[in-house]
Design an enzyme around this catalytic site. Structure first.
Site, mmCIF file in Angstrom:
data_model
loop_
_atom_site.group_PDB
_atom_site.id
_atom_site.type_symbol
_atom_site.label_atom_id
_atom_site.label_comp_id
_atom_site.label_asym_id
_atom_site.label_seq_id
_atom_site.Cartn_x
_atom_site.Cartn_y
_atom_site.Cartn_z
ATOM 1 C CE1 TYR A 62 -4.820 -10.198 52.493
ATOM 2 C CE2 TYR A 62 -5.164 -8.593 54.219
ATOM 3 C CZ TYR A 62 -4.934 -8.887 52.898
ATOM 4 O OH TYR A 62 -4.821 -7.878 51.974
ATOM 5 N N PRO A 233 3.275 -0.698 49.955
ATOM 6 C CG PRO A 233 2.611 0.731 51.693
ATOM 7 C CD PRO A 233 2.320 -0.621 51.088
ATOM 8 C CG LEU A 234 6.759 0.236 53.930
ATOM 9 C CD1 LEU A 234 6.669 -0.427 55.295
ATOM 10 C CD2 LEU A 234 7.640 1.481 53.999
ATOM 11 C CG PHE A 239 13.543 1.203 48.096
ATOM 12 C CD1 PHE A 239 14.566 0.912 47.209
ATOM 13 C CD2 PHE A 239 12.238 1.179 47.634
ATOM 14 C CE1 PHE A 239 14.300 0.611 45.884
ATOM 15 C CE2 PHE A 239 11.953 0.879 46.313
ATOM 16 C CZ PHE A 239 12.982 0.588 45.437
ATOM 17 C CD GLU A 245 23.125 -12.792 48.189
ATOM 18 O OE1 GLU A 245 23.764 -13.739 47.695
ATOM 19 O OE2 GLU A 245 22.695 -12.782 49.355
#
Length: 325
Positions: A62, A233-234, A239, A245
């Site tokens: 990461y 998960p998001l 949402f 767009e």
């Protein structure tokens, strides 16, 4: 929503949500870590703890290792935190070293052992609570993995082991050589990424031919007390406020439904999106990827949200863009 999760059965007192730390460290570049990067990490950790999150998910790759490095600076400045948190990291991906090259995977004993030493050094700790193998390595030798895990366990460097992005068959192959159970499998699951559900409802249907999620993986994890963790998960915020767009109509419809439910229940849109995963009986543990304190706090509200069966199915069918078979 305080439902017990599988990690608890393995002696890991983890929160229902985990914080993914890929966003820490200043980005995917070779720039040195700055004081601002460390400050950002402090703020993300504080927000997570305020939201009831005590598990932090890393990987050796990461931001080219900087995510673990800045987290290590946080622990160095606040060593008392170590006893309050669960640390998880991943290894097995070897990033491309030059332009035009590809990433590759490496589950060899030497790579696993060297990777863990690097992880522990960057984090500034003596032990990981959980180590995951990051992505399936076609050349993996289960006995070699078992030898590496055994050495790490004996040396006190890792408490528990798991995998990421693996099918039930791949887990069985590795598990056959291990003396102790794999405790987690981290997979992409969300209100946008629905193959894990479509694979269930499309059994014995032509529509199932288009599903990529490996059949039986969720069921295997439930039977064997393997913690299912959900990455992304998001759904990149689609949402819960991200720009729509060019988005498909089902995505826009789902975003509107999420907003409506959030207003009705007096909670955040992030909470509704995550509650969709928490409502599933597999005891899924979402690993949220944001490092923005306000979104971490908003996500933490998910554990207080109860979705009815009707609300859950409405979210599912709206997002998939078609009715149940």
């Amino acid at each position: 929503m305080s439902r017990s999760i599988s990690l608890h059965k393995h002696g890991i007192n983890a929160s229902r949500l985990a914080l993914g730390c890929m966003g820490l460290g200043g980005g995917w570049n070779r720039n040195p870590v700055t004081a601002a990067n460390v400050k950002e990490a402090h703020e993300a950790v504080d927000a997570a703890l305020e939201a009831g999150i005590n598990m932090f998910d890393h990987a050796d790759i990461y931001t080219f290792g900087k995510a673990e490095q800045v987290f290590g600076e946080v622990l160095k400045e606040r060593p008392e935190l170590r006893d309050r948190i669960i640390l998880q990291s991943k290894c097995g991906i070897v990033l491309a070293q030059a332009e035009g090259q590809s990433n590759r995977f490496d589950f060899s004993k030497d790579h696993i052992l060297n990777s863990v030493d690097g992880i522990l050094s960057r984090l500034g700790v003596g032990q990981l609570d959980v180590l995951l193998l990051h992505r399936p390595d076609p050349l993996m030798e289960p006995d070699e993995i078992a030898e590496a895990f055994g050495k790490l366990k004996q040396a006190g460097k890792v408490k528990r082991f798991g995998v990421s992005n693996m099918s039930a068959a791949q887990m069985r192959l590795i598990q056959a050589s291990l003396d102790e159970p794999l405790v987690a499998n981290q997979l992409e699951l969300s209100l946008l990424k629905l193959d894990w559900l479509d694979s269930v409802v499309h059994v014995n249907q032509d529509a199932g031919k288009q599903v990529s999620y490996p059949e039986g993986t969720t069921e295997y994890c439930r039977l064997e007390n393997v913690q299912i963790q959900a990455w992304s998960p998001l759904a990149r915020g689609l949402f819960s406020g991200a720009s729509l767009e060019g988005a498909a109509s089902n995505v826009k419809d789902t975003a509107a439904l999420v907003a409506k439910l959030a207003e009705e229940k007096g909670t955040s849109r992030e909470a509704i999106v995550l509650a969709f995963l928490l409502r599933h009986p597999a005891g899924i543990q979402p690993v949220i990827g944001t490092v923005k304190p306000e979104r971490i706090i908003a996500s933490g509200k998910a554990t207080d949200v109860e979705l009815s069966r009707e609300e859950w199915y409405l979210l599912y069918t709206t997002s998939r863009g078609r009715k149940m078979p």
